[in-house]
Design a protein around this motif. Structure first.
Motif: not given
Length: 370
Positions: A64-70, A88-103
């Motif tokens: 997931l982390e590397l797919a986001i990077q790709a 969430t960590h895969a997003i953050v470790r790519n230097g991106l900001t997670p914006v959380f949506c409810d479920i």
């Protein structure tokens, strides 16, 4: 003390079957770096999952982390906090900001009615999560993504083998990540994969999981080491032979749980979804402490007294993690917060006997308010 029942138990092939699969490695000494068994598993998974392309990884998180990077994303990514830390960590470790949506209350997936209100000029992608084998509203997510020119990368860690409207679930979106962790419906001991339709992504993912190496003398990107080794791939080849039987066994367990726990006041089970061929990955139950008469924690503790280990999954929400130092406002995802405090996944695996399912249900029901 009665026999211990864990929330999950790894499916494994017969010992001799696995030994036969790895025997050639003693001749070739090719243990990693996309060897013959790795290539064999890739071809089999493309067919089984009904996807165009697949890239195998050492684990689902790195996939997931590397797919986001790709995808060279920037800015903000809309996702949900009702997930495992990896998302969430895969997003953050790519230097991106997670914006959380409810479920949603019914199936615990991202609430598509709230996504558009969270989109800004910084939004570049949506990372929805298929939860417990429940799939997201794919059509609406696709509509939103096209409208705002966003990438869609599904966290499909729980969705191996699922089909929606006759198509493999991994064929939707720009990419989908599957986890092959030991506790999943299908495992390669550890492992994971990215499924995708655009063949240009194949080279990017290959380099990202292999140090950014393009050829023997060219390293034109910064990559990681996330290659699946041959022993993992061999476990996958063996387990894939039996996965349909394993899913059928899981279905019997789920049906017994439903027989015993459906229509019990104060217990809320995950809704069945139309046009979905399920993989019966998990059995989540939401406990309404007022109507049922006991809290989720009390049920979990009582099961543990009988050597039964259920899991508070997902709890806590990722937007409450201490590592984020209160950066996110959990009140913006009230349904996710409510569910996370009340949900319990009961033991579910292929070899769980129906007698033990009854043992679990008897304990759960013994705590209800009469």
């Amino acid at each position: 003390m009665k026999d211990k029942i864990l929330v999950a138990n790894s499916s494994m092939p017969g010992f001799e079957e696995y030994m036969e699969e790895i025997r050639p490695l003693w001749d070739t000494h090719w243990l990693t770096n996309m060897g013959a068994i790795h290539q064999k598993l890739e071809k089999q998974l493309v067919e089984y999952l009904d996807v165009d392309h697949i890239s195998l990884f050492s684990n689902g998180h790195m996939a997931l982390e590397l797919a986001i990077q790709a995808f060279n994303l920037s800015g903000e990514v809309i996702t949900t906090p009702f997930t495992f830390a990896s998302t969430t960590h895969a997003i953050v470790r790519n230097g991106l900001t997670p914006v959380f949506c409810d479920i949603n209350k019914g199936d615990f997936t991202i609430d598509i009615s709230k996504i558009e209100s969270l989109i800004t000029d910084k939004t570049t992608a949506i990372v929805p999560v298929h939860v417990y084998g429940n799939i997201c509203n794919i059509e609406e997510i696709e509509r939103i993504a096209k409208k705002y020119d966003l990438k869609v990368i599904y966290d499909a860690a729980h969705a191996f083998g699922i089909q929606y409207k006759g198509r493999g679930i991994g064929s939707y979106g720009d990419a989908s990540m599957f986890s092959f962790h030991a506790t999943k419906v299908f495992n390669t001991i550890e492992g994971g994969a990215i499924c995708f339709g655009d063949n240009q992504l194949e080279g990017k993912l290959y380099r990202l999981k292999n140090f950014g190496i393009r050829d023997e003398v060219t390293v034109d990107g910064v990559g990681a080491n996330a290659k699946m080794n041959e022993f993992q791939a061999a476990m996958g080849v063996c387990n894939l032979r039996h996965v349909e039987d394993e899913i059928e066994k899981r279905k019997k367990v789920v049906n017994r749980y439903k027989e015993r726990l459906q229509n019990v006041k104060g217990l809320y089970l995950s809704m069945d979804q139309e046009n979905v061929k399920s993989n019966y990955a998990y059995f989540p139950v939401v406990f309404d402490e007022i109507d049922f008469g006991a809290t989720r924690n009390e049920v979990c503790d009582r099961l543990k007294e009988d050597n039964i280990y259920a899991r508070k999954y997902f709890y806590p929400l990722t937007n409450t993690f201490e590592c984020f130092n209160g950066l996110y406002n959990v009140e913006e995802t009230p349904i996710a917060l409510h569910i996370s405090k009340r949900i319990l996944t009961l033991p579910l695996f292929a070899d769980l006997t129906l007698d033990n399912v009854d043992r679990i249900c008897d304990i759960v029901l013994s705590l209800r308010k009469i």
